[in-house]
Scaffold this motif. Structure first.
Motif, PDB file in Angstrom:
ATOM      1  N   GLU A 287       5.010  30.452 -15.153  1.00  0.00           N
ATOM      2  CA  GLU A 287       5.177  29.774 -16.440  1.00  0.00           C
ATOM      3  C   GLU A 287       4.542  30.556 -17.592  1.00  0.00           C
ATOM      4  O   GLU A 287       5.085  30.584 -18.699  1.00  0.00           O
ATOM      5  N   ARG A 324       5.764  21.669  -4.015  1.00  0.00           N
ATOM      6  CA  ARG A 324       5.721  21.069  -5.352  1.00  0.00           C
ATOM      7  C   ARG A 324       7.108  21.058  -5.986  1.00  0.00           C
ATOM      8  O   ARG A 324       7.811  22.088  -5.975  1.00  0.00           O
ATOM      9  N   ASP A 326       7.775  20.838  -9.198  1.00  0.00           N
ATOM     10  CA  ASP A 326       7.834  21.676 -10.402  1.00  0.00           C
ATOM     11  C   ASP A 326       8.010  23.154 -10.022  1.00  0.00           C
ATOM     12  O   ASP A 326       8.739  23.896 -10.690  1.00  0.00           O
ATOM     13  N   TRP A 329      11.782  23.712  -8.882  1.00  0.00           N
ATOM     14  CA  TRP A 329      12.756  23.894  -9.966  1.00  0.00           C
ATOM     15  C   TRP A 329      12.512  25.203 -10.713  1.00  0.00           C
ATOM     16  O   TRP A 329      13.448  25.765 -11.293  1.00  0.00           O
ATOM     17  N   ARG A 330      11.280  25.711 -10.668  1.00  0.00           N
ATOM     18  CA  ARG A 330      11.007  26.987 -11.326  1.00  0.00           C
ATOM     19  C   ARG A 330      11.628  28.153 -10.545  1.00  0.00           C
ATOM     20  O   ARG A 330      12.195  29.070 -11.140  1.00  0.00           O
TER      21      ARG A 330
END
Length: 486
Positions: A287, A324, A326, A329-330
């Motif tokens: 991120e 996870r 998140d 989807w990353r």
């Protein structure tokens, strides 16, 4: 009268239809009988072959040099001696000039031991006179098909050798494989992450290297690591680096793989094996574009494209709270599902030959070997749980067992393949060698449909996707083969 009889033969009509889609193959017909040459020239030309004929060894050699045919039908009893040795000498001269030529020898001597010796010396097949026209057409069609396969293998090997900057290439023409490769080609120029899914051994790292080689980052590093191969603490320092003294044994600074891949591509194989604590740190790195080496006070900025792969069901792991959502989807920017080898109908022969050619570098004195039809049928009936990795190892073993022969036989295969359920093999052999091609193709198609339905637990939509068909297209084929669609 004889010509009308040939035209009426059902096998003649059948092979004419089969040859319509094949490129025009050249045949040299050598026989001292002018009537035989005339009749069989007409027969073979009717099948789409380009025929050149000759009546003596001298004429044959001149025609072979001039026309460069890749197939020869050779009568052994040639002038001036009229003995089989004359034709045998001509065959050896032809094969010495172009070893890939398919020579079908013909003789009326009936000496089976001599015929066997010729096959060992390189003859493709042996026919006894009088030659049955259906048998001749079947043998020539089979020889042409073998040449076509050899051409395709050579073409793909050439592509493999010159394809990308890192000599990366992908072999296969099945719909399931082509779908995956097309998606990879479209995804390669983008900077979004790619998630490669599929069983172990389906070639996920090969696809990852293919994506990197076709991306704008191709001149930068490609760095790969298997996330399940290292303990979590060691994997953390391997990925993100560490400072000297950060832990026992850290006697110097280490950059870490993110820093090594800066500007290029980082491939995380088996990302589903990451423990949850490392998942958090990986998510932050993706991120923010920053990594914090173990023991460091400040993060490093890196520019890395992430490719990842797994054979585990990440969606189910997300639902079970072991991966996870998140992070899922990353990393799942574009998902490319790689098919099992058993689902890549038509690719097995090409891939096997590719691995045989590769294995020659590992096996001293190995010949340019090809699979026998019996060995290929046995392999096609096998489910290949280890996928491409298992096929590569099997072909290495088979080349060793062939012990210098130029043909890999069924006996050269490992016991697990030789002991494949006979019912599976017989499905490939429902029609015997003399059956029409349409019947053989129908038997193979029915087998593939049955297997796809079984692997999809009866779900016709999933089975159709495996076969590269629409749902209605599958239903139509099921009805044609008498398979229940309810």
């Amino acid at each position: 009268m004889f010509r009308r009889h040939l035209a009426a033969q059902p096998a003649v009509r059948h092979y004419a239809a089969g040859m319509a889609s094949r490129r025009k193959e050249g045949i040299l017909l050598v026989d001292d009988d002018a009537a035989f040459r005339a009749v069989y020239t007409e027969l073979l030309e009717g099948e789409g072959f380009a025929v050149t004929s000759a009546g003596t060894p001298e004429q044959a050699l001149a025609a072979f040099t001039r026309a460069a045919p890749r197939m020869v039908v050779l009568d052994l009893m040639l002038p001036p001696s009229g003995q089989p040795e004359a034709g045998a000498a001509l065959m050896e001269r032809i094969l010495s000039e172009r070893p890939a030529t398919k020579v079908v020898v013909v003789s009326g001597s009936g000496d089976s031991s001599f015929a066997l010796s010729l096959v060992r010396r390189g003859a493709y097949d042996f026919l006894a006179k009088p030659v049955d026209p259906d048998v001749l057409l079947a043998v020539c069609a089979r020889a042409a098909a073998r040449l076509e396969l050899e051409d395709r293998v050579t073409e793909l090997e050439t592509e493999l050798a010159t394809a990308a900057r890192e000599q990366i290439g992908l072999l296969g023409t099945s719909p399931a494989f082509l779908d995956a490769r097309t998606l990879a080609e479209r995804a390669a120029p983008a900077h979004v992450p790619v998630l490669l899914t599929g069983e172990s051994g389906t070639g996920k790292e090969v696809f990852a290297r293919y994506l990197h080689a076709r991306s704008p980052r191709a001149k930068k590093p490609f760095v790969a690591i298997n996330c399940g191969a290292l303990a979590p603490a060691l994997l953390e320092s391997t990925l993100f680096g560490h400072k000297r003294g950060a832990f026992t044994g850290a006697v110097a600074d280490a950059r870490g793989l993110f820093a090594e891949a800066d500007g290029g591509t980082l491939f995380l194989d088996e990302i589903g094996d990451l423990e949850v604590g490392l998942q958090v740190k990986l998510l932050r790195a993706l991120e923010s574009g920053e990594v914090l080496p173990v023991g460091a006070a400040r993060p490093l900025t890196v520019d890395v494209r992430l490719l990842s792969a797994t054979h585990r069901p990440l969606e189910a792991m997300v639902a079970g709270k072991t991966f996870r959502d998140d992070l899922y989807w990353r990393v799942r920017g574009i998902e490319i599902a790689l098919p099992r080898l058993a689902d890549r109908a038509g690719d097995l022969a090409l891939l096997a030959q590719h691995f045989i050619n590769q294995a020659r570098a590992l096996v001293p004195h190995a010949a340019m070997a090809r699979l026998s039809p019996e060995a290929l049928r046995r392999m096609e009936a096998y489910d290949w749980p280890g996928n491409l990795r298992e096929l590569r190892h099997e072909m290495q073993r088979a080349l060793v067992m062939a012990a210098g022969r130029d043909e890999i036989l069924e006996a050269d295969l490992s016991p697990s393949l030789r002991n494949t359920n006979e019912a599976s093999v017989s499905a490939l052999e429902t029609a015997d060698e003399s059956a029409p091609l349409e019947e053989k193709v129908g038997a193979l198609e029915r087998r593939e449909i049955v297997q796809a339905l079984a692997r999809s637990n009866g779900n016709r939509s999933h089975a159709a996707a495996r076969l590269g068909l629409s749902r209605q297209g599958l239903l139509n084929k099921m009805a044609r083969h008498g398979l229940k669609s309810s």
